[in-house]
Design a protein around this motif. Structure first.
Motif, short mmCIF file in Angstrom:
data_model
loop_
_atom_site.label_atom_id
_atom_site.label_comp_id
_atom_site.label_asym_id
_atom_site.label_seq_id
_atom_site.Cartn_x
_atom_site.Cartn_y
_atom_site.Cartn_z
N SER A 118 -21.31 31.51 70.74
CA SER A 118 -21.95 32.20 69.37
C SER A 118 -22.83 31.37 68.99
O SER A 118 -24.25 31.50 68.86
CB SER A 118 -21.22 32.61 68.75
N ALA A 119 -22.71 30.70 68.50
CA ALA A 119 -23.47 29.54 67.43
C ALA A 119 -24.53 28.86 68.62
O ALA A 119 -25.61 28.93 68.23
CB ALA A 119 -22.98 28.45 67.09
N ALA A 134 -37.62 29.79 70.63
CA ALA A 134 -39.24 30.20 69.85
C ALA A 134 -39.64 29.66 68.58
O ALA A 134 -40.49 30.10 67.71
CB ALA A 134 -38.69 31.87 69.36
N ASN A 135 -40.20 28.30 68.37
CA ASN A 135 -40.28 27.88 67.60
C ASN A 135 -39.61 28.25 65.73
O ASN A 135 -40.83 27.97 65.24
CB ASN A 135 -41.88 27.65 67.31
N GLY A 136 -38.62 28.62 65.84
CA GLY A 136 -37.98 29.97 64.70
C GLY A 136 -37.18 28.75 64.00
O GLY A 136 -37.41 27.25 64.33
N ARG A 137 -36.28 29.36 62.86
CA ARG A 137 -35.26 28.58 62.38
C ARG A 137 -34.47 28.82 62.60
O ARG A 137 -33.59 30.83 63.04
CB ARG A 137 -35.19 28.38 60.87
N PHE A 138 -33.19 28.86 62.40
CA PHE A 138 -31.73 29.08 62.46
C PHE A 138 -31.08 28.66 61.17
O PHE A 138 -30.90 27.42 60.93
CB PHE A 138 -31.61 28.29 63.85
N PHE A 139 -30.02 29.62 60.53
CA PHE A 139 -29.45 29.34 59.46
C PHE A 139 -28.21 29.92 59.87
O PHE A 139 -27.57 30.14 60.87
CB PHE A 139 -29.99 30.87 58.29
N LEU A 140 -27.74 28.95 58.36
CA LEU A 140 -26.04 28.93 58.23
C LEU A 140 -25.32 29.86 57.62
O LEU A 140 -25.92 29.36 56.28
CB LEU A 140 -25.29 27.66 58.95
N PHE A 200 -18.93 22.54 59.49
CA PHE A 200 -19.96 21.59 59.54
C PHE A 200 -19.83 20.82 60.55
O PHE A 200 -20.34 20.23 60.90
CB PHE A 200 -19.92 21.20 58.00
N GLU A 201 -19.01 19.91 60.66
CA GLU A 201 -18.28 18.66 60.92
C GLU A 201 -18.04 19.14 62.38
O GLU A 201 -18.44 18.27 63.49
CB GLU A 201 -16.53 17.91 60.77
N ASP A 202 -17.98 20.05 62.80
CA ASP A 202 -18.36 21.12 64.04
C ASP A 202 -19.57 21.18 64.80
O ASP A 202 -19.77 20.51 66.09
CB ASP A 202 -16.50 21.85 64.55
N LEU A 203 -20.38 21.53 64.27
CA LEU A 203 -21.25 22.20 64.53
C LEU A 203 -21.97 20.89 64.66
O LEU A 203 -22.97 20.72 65.64
CB LEU A 203 -22.36 22.99 63.58
N TRP A 214 -28.74 23.07 61.18
CA TRP A 214 -29.45 24.26 61.02
C TRP A 214 -30.57 24.07 59.44
O TRP A 214 -30.49 23.08 59.59
CB TRP A 214 -28.22 25.66 60.05
N ASP A 215 -31.06 25.32 59.27
CA ASP A 215 -31.88 25.00 58.58
C ASP A 215 -31.68 25.36 57.04
O ASP A 215 -31.30 25.82 56.98
CB ASP A 215 -32.87 26.32 59.44
N GLY A 216 -32.57 24.56 56.26
CA GLY A 216 -32.19 25.19 54.98
C GLY A 216 -30.84 24.97 54.46
O GLY A 216 -29.82 24.21 54.85
N ASP A 217 -30.31 25.65 53.44
CA ASP A 217 -29.69 25.37 52.29
C ASP A 217 -28.41 26.28 52.70
O ASP A 217 -28.62 26.86 53.32
CB ASP A 217 -29.60 25.79 50.91
N VAL A 218 -27.18 26.10 53.35
CA VAL A 218 -26.21 27.23 53.78
C VAL A 218 -25.84 27.94 52.26
O VAL A 218 -25.76 28.00 51.13
CB VAL A 218 -24.48 26.33 53.81
N VAL A 219 -25.84 29.69 53.02
CA VAL A 219 -25.58 30.33 52.24
C VAL A 219 -23.68 30.78 51.82
O VAL A 219 -23.28 30.68 53.86
CB VAL A 219 -26.39 31.70 52.11
#
Length: 282
Positions: free
Chosen positions: A24-25, A35-41, A60-63, A70-75
């Protein structure tokens, strides 16, 4: 104006990731990069009774090991209780939710509880008798009939299928805020996708029916609906989809066994699965 292409991966830290999570990830990651976009976690940790810090670290380790950065901060959903409370207040102000004191056992035992594809559908026992002075633990349920009238006819956009008609009554009056939490999966995922500007959702086919609920909530809360791609599910040799509760083989166990992460991801992207795994039919 063109909308930025944004996808996300939102696992729950209740165990180590397995191949189905990575499948899925990978879909979301590859869609965003193409698409030159962003992928968030996003970490879905509202169930504090089952979530563990070591499983967050494991995600985090597995990814990172598989090259899915991923992009940006984890939410973290556990940091967003005020956003969920605000959304619930908005639904309450519209008189679209009601308190429910029923236990799961009471719902299952009810002679009037029809069986849906996720278990018994709530028979509406507490509808119309909600009491603000009753201090017993309670959840909040969406009045699906009222919500359907307010929203009117709805669709969502599905990759490869086009417009899908929404059935607001499919799951009955779903829980919007749990007894033991300020929200539920359905409300939290809708609020968070909107807050992060998610334009495209890649997730398993097992969640496709939940989109009926999510699209309804998006409309009621005034959110734009993402496009959806519900991909096939990875199954084991028994033909049953992978799940944490089944103790499915984890990414950690593959790493410990010396599996090459580059080769593993190359195979998945080509539709070639490790021995003993495959895609569910249908």
């Amino acid at each position: 104006m063109t909308t930025e292409f944004i996808t996300r991966f939102a696992p729950s830290p209740t165990g180590r990731l397995h191949l189905g999570h990575i499948w899925s990830a990978m879909h979301g990651f590859d869609m965003s990069r193409a698409a030159n976009g962003r992928f968030f976690l996003r970490i879905e940790d509202i169930d504090q009774g089952r979530c563990r810090p070591q499983f967050v670290d494991g995600i985090f380790e597995d990814l990172h090991w598989l090259g899915l950065d991923w992009d940006g901060d984890v939410v973290f959903q556990s940091d967003r209780s005020s956003a969920y409370a605000d959304a619930l207040d908005r639904l309450r102000a519209m008189d679209l939710v009601y308190r429910c004191w029923c236990s799961r056992a009471e719902i299952s035992a009810s002679a009037g509880a029809p069986q849906g594809d996720v278990g018994p559908t709530y028979p509406g026992t507490c509808k119309g008798r909600s009491s603000p002075t009753d201090s017993r633990p309670h959840c909040w349920r969406l009045d699906s009939a009222k919500a359907a009238v307010v929203a009117g006819p709805l669709i969502w956009r599905e990759y490869g299928r086009g417009a899908i008609d929404v059935d607001p009554a499919l799951f009955g009056d779903v829980v919007i805020a749990r007894k033991d939490a300020e929200t539920s999966y359905h409300l939290a995922v809708v609020v968070d996708d909107a807050a992060q500007g998610v334009s495209d959702v890649a997730r398993g086919a097992d969640l496709q029916n939940a989109t009926h609920i999510h699209r309804l909530l998006q409309n009621l809360l005034g959110y734009k609906s993402p496009r959806y791609h519900h991909h096939g599910l990875i199954v084991g040799q028994d033909g049953v989809r992978l799940a944490k509760r089944k103790a499915s083989p984890t990414i950690q166990s593959m790493r410990d066994a010396g599996v090459d992460p580059v080769g593993l991801m190359r195979g998945l992207r080509s539709g070639v699965f490790p021995v003993g795994f495959g895609l569910a039919r249908g």
